[in-house]
Design an enzyme around this catalytic site. Structure first.
Site, short mmCIF file in Angstrom:
data_model
loop_
_atom_site.label_atom_id
_atom_site.label_comp_id
_atom_site.label_asym_id
_atom_site.label_seq_id
_atom_site.Cartn_x
_atom_site.Cartn_y
_atom_site.Cartn_z
N CYS A 181 -9.34 -11.29 12.74
CA CYS A 181 -9.25 -12.75 12.77
C CYS A 181 -10.06 -13.44 11.68
O CYS A 181 -9.71 -14.53 11.24
CB CYS A 181 -9.65 -13.27 14.14
SG CYS A 181 -11.37 -12.97 14.60
N CYS A 207 -16.28 -7.15 19.70
CA CYS A 207 -16.02 -8.54 20.12
C CYS A 207 -15.70 -8.60 21.61
O CYS A 207 -16.15 -9.51 22.32
CB CYS A 207 -14.88 -9.13 19.30
SG CYS A 207 -14.50 -10.86 19.68
#
Length: 357
Positions: free
Chosen positions: A192, A96
């Protein structure tokens, strides 16, 4: 002319303090909140965000949002699922960082006419001999350099890390001084997009029919003897002891996951030790390539201790890593990251583990 910096704003204390520090130093700060779990936007564009970082008038600045949910799904979530289905243990945060955060920040800087970007990571950079070096953050408890090994010279050339020389306690103190709304916000250690950090349940829901496809394979010992049946190889991790459903005179641990044969391999604790592994996707930060064997210090997980190793290049961006002393429970899919003193040399994803015998 005042230099403009686009700061990645996550909503946490670190990114907020990074932005406020830059404002205090005289930079023109613009915040960018990258959205990754919203309804995908076919044509992502900047939009004003209502986020207010500080209640102190001197530390308020415009914040924009950029919806990269579609890219996040493609680059991170698909990678995460594919690695587990291949019997690996993925690390979505470092992917990410490279594919979403730095991509988004550099694009935001381009659209907003900014010269530089910044994040709240605990790391440092310095320019030497025309190239940017990446270093650990000075706070050993918060150093996040392990997660940044994928960054390129182009990424780092425009990046600054305002928190690199600070301890977390000092950052909290500064947050209160700057009137940061997230000053007392607790840190999250969860992935997340995985509710309650339960990746097994997440995979069952995200991959239709997965449980039926992978359940019922064999659990075997080091000699290939069948000890029982497993509930699906993606639901096990290297080094796992609990939850195997086996009775044995000695503790057994998961030593390997065989996706091709739908098999979970087990052994005693010492069978998890290895000195040799192979990495792929090697990124050598300060040099364009690795042309000959080098000595370095390496770690195979975030909280691992760096130990001496030899890195020998192989074709196609691969390398063989030989540690001077054994590493324990090395998991394919995780990253091996290499250091020289405080400098991050580079890293790669662990693609194969050679067990010591």
């Amino acid at each position: 002319m005042t230099e403009t910096v686009v700061v990645g704003i996550s909503g946490g204390v670190d990114s907020a303090v990074a932005a406020c520090l830059l404002m205090k130093q005289g930079y023109r700060v613009l915040g960018l909140n990258i959205r990754i779990l919203d309804t995908p936007d076919e044509h992502p564009s900047l939009a004003p965000s209502p986020l207010l970082i500080s209640d102190h008038a001197d530390y308020q600045f415009p914040v924009f949002s950029l919806n990269l949910s579609a890219r996040f799904s493609q680059e991170v979530i698909r990678y995460f699922q594919a690695d587990y289905l291949a019997g690996k243990t993925p690390n979505p945060c470092m992917v990410c960082n490279k594919k979403i955060k730095w991509h988004g920040l550099l694009e935001g800087a381009r659209l907003l006419g900014a010269e530089r970007i910044a994040t709240g990571h605990y790391a440092r950079t310095a320019s030497l001999d025309g190239r940017v070096r990446l270093y650990k953050g000075l706070d050993p408890q918060k150093d996040q350099s392990y997660f940044l090994w994928m960054l390129s010279q182009n990424d780092l050339n425009k990046t600054c890390f305002p928190l690199g020389e600070l301890a977390k306690e000092k950052v909290r103190e500064l947050a209160r001084t700057f009137g940061v709304r997230a000053a007392e916000k607790k840190e999250s250690q969860e992935i997340c997009f995985v509710p309650h950090d339960d990746y097994c349940r997440y995979l069952e829901l995200a991959v239709p029919g997965l449980k039926e496809k992978v359940a019922g394979g064999d659990i075997v010992d080091e000699n290939g003897k069948v000890l029982g049946k497993h509930r699906g190889y993606p639901f096990y991790t290297i080094g796992q002891r609990r939850g195997l459903g086996l009775s044995s005179t000695e503790p057994l641990y998961v030593t390997a996951l065989d996706q091709e044969n739908n098999c979970v391999h087990t052994g005693n604790k010492s069978s998890l030790d290895t000195r040799s592994l192979t990495v792929s996707g090697l990124n050598w930060i300060n040099n364009k390539s690795l042309d000959e064997p080098v000595e370095a210090f390496g770690k195979i997980r975030y909280r691992d201790r760096e130990t001496p190793c030899t890195i020998a290049p192989l074709p196609d961006g691969q390398a063989t890593i030989t540690f001077h002393t054994a590493k324990h429970a090395v998991a394919p899919g995780q990253a091996a990251v290499f250091y020289h003193d405080e400098e991050v040399l580079g890293g790669g994803f662990i693609s194969a583990v050679n067990r010591d015998r």
